[in-house]
Design an enzyme around this catalytic site. Structure first.
Site: not given
Length: 268
Positions: A188, A65, A190-191, A67-68, A142, A5, A140
């Site tokens: 997650g 990028h 970002g998209e 996400g979490n 959301r 990575d 999260d």
């Protein structure tokens, strides 16, 4: 086969990857910034080139990028030039449960005040900080967006802090790249979060970032979400790290087979 990575970030110059600690620690122990999410940043760079209609070697990008885990990478003419994560994925911006950058003196200070061992402090910084630590309720985004609309102060604070840290890195990398041709949102959050993308882009108009609200809120596919006259193109690109790893593995196999065939033909 192993696909690392960190490999995409091996093009960073010393001014990006070195820490300002005695140089012999780098020489003896290779203590330096390595960066992460490299396969993701590499994939979205290639898709951005397709969306923009010219080779990646021709432009400068800032890839977010989100996400979490969160990392921001400055891509200069097809290569990683700088990235927010460091020796470990703990460094950089505020994340779901990770603190991101902080004054290193916080660690011994917490040990003294809370009676913690160093590994316990590291557990706090990795698993109980970030959005979760500030909001006190969730990592999260959301949940935090919903709670902030209901008046939960610390959820709102967590979102504002999260966005401000991303702003800092985007501004830093605009300076390091001497401008940028495009900003990419992936992973997650970002998209899938038009709210967060909108908050991040607000205030970047001075740098030529003009978001198209309609394109930002509608659609799931790879797309440009900036206006037609925006000098900086803003893109949403779902990441696909698996295809990068598959292509690398395939290339290694083909290269090895070709090399072996060449040796046999020479020997014959």
């Amino acid at each position: 086969m192993a696909v690392f990575d960190t490999s995409f970030h091996q093009t960073m110059p010393p001014t990006s990857f070195l820490y300002s600690i005695p140089y012999e620690y780098y020489e003896r122990h290779k203590i330096r910034k390595y960066g992460f999410h490299g396969t993701s940043h590499r994939y979205v760079m290639s898709r951005a080139a397709e969306l923009m209609g010219r080779p990646a070697e021709n432009f400068r990008l800032i890839s977010c990028h989100i996400g979490n885990g969160v990392s921001v990478t400055a891509i200069r003419y097809g290569e990683s030039y700088d990235t927010s994560m460091g020796l470990t994925p703990l460094a950089g911006v505020t994340m779901g449960t990770r603190s991101g950058n902080l004054d290193p003196a916080v660690i011994p200070y917490l040990e003294q005040l809370e009676g913690l061992e160093s590994d316990e402090v590291m557990r706090v910084l990795n698993h109980h900080s970030g959005l979760l630590g500030i909001s006190g309720v969730s990592n999260d985004i959301r949940d935090l967006l919903k709670l902030s609309k209901e008046g939960h102060h610390r959820s709102q604070l967590a979102i504002e802090l999260f966005v401000s840290k991303l702003h800092q890195y985007i501004g830093l990398y605009m300076a390091r790249l001497n401008g940028t041709d495009g900003i990419i949102f992936t992973a997650g959050v970002g998209e899938n979060s038009p709210e967060i993308r909108e908050l991040i882009c607000q205030g970047l108009e001075y740098a030529g970032v003009f978001l198209d609200a309609y394109a930002n809120w509608l659609g799931k596919e790879d797309r440009i979400i900036s206006t037609a006259y925006s000098p900086v193109k803003v893109m949403v690109i779902p990441t696909d790290e698996e295809i990068v790893m598959a292509r690398d593995a395939y290339q290694i196999v083909i290269t090895d087979q070709t090399r072996s065939l060449g040796i046999l033909e020479t020997a014959g």
